[in-house]
Write an enzyme that holds these catalytic residues in place. Structure first.
Site, PDB file in Angstrom:
ATOM      1  N   ARG A  28      -4.300  -3.888  -1.413  1.00  0.00           N
ATOM      2  CA  ARG A  28      -5.730  -3.569  -1.568  1.00  0.00           C
ATOM      3  C   ARG A  28      -6.590  -4.249  -0.503  1.00  0.00           C
ATOM      4  O   ARG A  28      -7.731  -4.635  -0.770  1.00  0.00           O
ATOM      5  CB  ARG A  28      -6.245  -3.966  -2.966  1.00  0.00           C
ATOM      6  CG  ARG A  28      -5.627  -3.134  -4.073  1.00  0.00           C
ATOM      7  CD  ARG A  28      -6.486  -3.146  -5.343  1.00  0.00           C
ATOM      8  NE  ARG A  28      -5.701  -2.594  -6.436  1.00  0.00           N
ATOM      9  CZ  ARG A  28      -5.444  -3.237  -7.573  1.00  0.00           C
ATOM     10  NH1 ARG A  28      -5.922  -4.447  -7.794  1.00  0.00           N
ATOM     11  NH2 ARG A  28      -4.720  -2.670  -8.508  1.00  0.00           N
ATOM     12  N   ARG A  32     -12.670  -2.431  -2.288  1.00  0.00           N
ATOM     13  CA  ARG A  32     -13.996  -2.836  -2.776  1.00  0.00           C
ATOM     14  C   ARG A  32     -14.463  -4.202  -2.319  1.00  0.00           C
ATOM     15  O   ARG A  32     -15.644  -4.520  -2.445  1.00  0.00           O
ATOM     16  CB  ARG A  32     -14.006  -2.785  -4.313  1.00  0.00           C
ATOM     17  CG  ARG A  32     -13.926  -1.373  -4.855  1.00  0.00           C
ATOM     18  CD  ARG A  32     -13.702  -1.350  -6.352  1.00  0.00           C
ATOM     19  NE  ARG A  32     -12.410  -1.895  -6.722  1.00  0.00           N
ATOM     20  CZ  ARG A  32     -12.012  -2.107  -7.967  1.00  0.00           C
ATOM     21  NH1 ARG A  32     -12.822  -1.836  -8.966  1.00  0.00           N
ATOM     22  NH2 ARG A  32     -10.816  -2.600  -8.226  1.00  0.00           N
ATOM     23  N   ARG A  41     -17.674   4.831   1.209  1.00  0.00           N
ATOM     24  CA  ARG A  41     -17.257   5.534  -0.022  1.00  0.00           C
ATOM     25  C   ARG A  41     -18.441   5.996  -0.872  1.00  0.00           C
ATOM     26  O   ARG A  41     -18.265   6.757  -1.822  1.00  0.00           O
ATOM     27  CB  ARG A  41     -16.399   4.592  -0.889  1.00  0.00           C
ATOM     28  CG  ARG A  41     -14.889   4.702  -0.769  1.00  0.00           C
ATOM     29  CD  ARG A  41     -14.297   5.943  -1.378  1.00  0.00           C
ATOM     30  NE  ARG A  41     -14.737   6.276  -2.721  1.00  0.00           N
ATOM     31  CZ  ARG A  41     -14.312   5.708  -3.831  1.00  0.00           C
ATOM     32  NH1 ARG A  41     -13.415   4.740  -3.791  1.00  0.00           N
ATOM     33  NH2 ARG A  41     -14.773   6.090  -5.007  1.00  0.00           N
ATOM     34  N   ASP A  77      -4.008   6.914  -3.428  1.00  0.00           N
ATOM     35  CA  ASP A  77      -3.845   6.442  -4.796  1.00  0.00           C
ATOM     36  C   ASP A  77      -2.537   6.991  -5.340  1.00  0.00           C
ATOM     37  O   ASP A  77      -2.104   8.078  -4.936  1.00  0.00           O
ATOM     38  CB  ASP A  77      -5.009   6.897  -5.684  1.00  0.00           C
ATOM     39  CG  ASP A  77      -4.979   6.185  -7.037  1.00  0.00           C
ATOM     40  OD1 ASP A  77      -5.593   5.113  -7.157  1.00  0.00           O
ATOM     41  OD2 ASP A  77      -4.300   6.688  -7.964  1.00  0.00           O
ATOM     42  N   TYR A 152       1.023   6.476 -17.253  1.00  0.00           N
ATOM     43  CA  TYR A 152      -0.287   7.139 -17.167  1.00  0.00           C
ATOM     44  C   TYR A 152      -0.237   8.529 -17.780  1.00  0.00           C
ATOM     45  O   TYR A 152      -1.144   8.937 -18.508  1.00  0.00           O
ATOM     46  CB  TYR A 152      -0.755   7.234 -15.707  1.00  0.00           C
ATOM     47  CG  TYR A 152      -1.315   5.946 -15.156  1.00  0.00           C
ATOM     48  CD1 TYR A 152      -2.322   5.259 -15.833  1.00  0.00           C
ATOM     49  CD2 TYR A 152      -0.860   5.417 -13.955  1.00  0.00           C
ATOM     50  CE1 TYR A 152      -2.848   4.072 -15.325  1.00  0.00           C
ATOM     51  CE2 TYR A 152      -1.377   4.229 -13.438  1.00  0.00           C
ATOM     52  CZ  TYR A 152      -2.365   3.564 -14.128  1.00  0.00           C
ATOM     53  OH  TYR A 152      -2.882   2.395 -13.630  1.00  0.00           O
TER      54      TYR A 152
END
Length: 345
Positions: A28, A32, A41, A77, A152
């Site tokens: 990552r 963010r 973004r 992703d 998921y």
């Protein structure tokens, strides 16, 4: 392959060969914690961003420019291939991947068709452009591990205890194996698209697989991770295997066929080397939260990781999981420089 690329410290370490310094990249690293990421973004949903080559290239390059890391990680992703084959899945901010119609029966499994390169032309385009722009810096492609994707799909979103997932695994094993088989085929195809476009290493993120015991990993997960790594062997690129909370699974993960085993922060690297066994490089494993502490603490802990990593046959410095959103980018930049300087001595 670009001759300079073959001699990159990251690829040398993955292949357990001598390096000028310990290579470093961060899970990552694009994301963010970077103001430039948040800016680019703005107003674009995650899965839309992942399907826009210009955005993918820009976001992947941001940490390489800022930190001088030894490898780039492809911005995408783990659910992108599922979306590409028509699964109604979305990434909800603050929640994570959410599946409109969870898969819990044979009819659901039938919806998981194989992935073809034509399903993801934007991936080929973005990877090709990135490889050109990165030059001598390797690009790591990646995929979600089959257990994590299965969770998921079965749960319908993130889950603390993986109740429905384990209920299927233990109570309907034939259904479980059918699901894992389909996910393995999709994952292999997805990774091959990235490698064919020029990615020079591939990482399998089985983020939630730490939820299973070693004996269950061996029975319900290992056949599929092994099949993925075996299917990638002909590509000749280093294969990295990573999961969170996998300290107890390291011996069996060492058997799955990856060249590099990623270690989270719970197990020191010298101990991890013993658990994983011979013939593997290790990746890791500073606790991401340490980057929130004063620099003196970061330096002391990073030094300990580098020292413990010397026991491994090859070591790629990383965090034990992804960079936290609240991390100061200056700490990451300073850590990158420190790892390079300290390990080169």
């Amino acid at each position: 392959m670009n001759p300079q690329l073959a001699e990159s410290p990251f690829l040398l370490a993955c292949r357990r060969r001598p390096v000028p310094h310990t290579p470093v990249w961060f899970m990552r690293q694009a994301g963010r914690s970077l103001p430039e990421y948040r800016k680019v973004r703005e107003g674009t949903e995650m899965l839309a961003a992942c399907a826009t080559p210009d955005l993918v290239v820009e976001i992947t390059m941001q940490p390489v420019r800022r930190y001088g890391v030894d490898a780039a990680i492809f911005f995408s992703d783990i659910v992108v291939p599922l979306k590409a084959i028509g699964i109604d899945i979305d990434i909800k901010p603050g929640v994570g991947p959410v599946v409109a119609d969870p898969i819990r029966d044979p009819a659901g499994i039938e919806r998981l068709r194989p992935l073809a390169p034509d399903d993801v032309p934007y991936i080929t385009e973005a990877v090709t452009e990135l490889v050109r722009e990165l030059g001598a810096t390797p690009l790591i492609g990646f995929a979600g591990g089959p257990f994590t994707l299965a969770s998921y799909l079965i749960e319908g979103g993130p889950s603390k205890n993986h109740d429905h997932t384990k209920a299927m695994m233990y109570g309907a094993p034939a259904l479980w194996h059918a699901l894992m088989d389909r996910l393995t085929t999709i994952t292999l195809a997805w990774l091959k698209v990235q490698a064919d476009a020029g990615a020079s290493a591939l990482q399998l993120f089985d983020s939630w697989v730490g939820a299973v015991a070693p004996r269950d990993y061996r029975e319900f997960v290992l056949p599929y991770t092994s099949k993925i790594f075996a299917g990638l062997e002909e590509l000749g690129v280093p294969r990295i295997h990573f999961g969170v909370g996998t300290g107890e699974l390291l011996p069996v993960m060492g058997e799955a066929g990856a060249d590099v085993v990623g270690v989270d922060w719970r197990v020191p690297l010298d101990e991890a080397a013993t658990r994983v066994g011979a013939g593997k490089a290790l990746q890791g494993n500073l606790d991401p939260a340490i980057l929130l502490a004063p620099w003196e603490v970061v330096e002391q802990r990073a030094r300990a990781v580098i020292e413990a990593g010397r026991v491994a046959e090859g070591h790629v410095f990383n965090l034990g999981h992804g960079v936290l959103p609240s991390t100061d980018p200056n700490q990451v930049a300073r850590l990158t420089d420190f790892v390079h300087e300290f390990s080169a001595r």
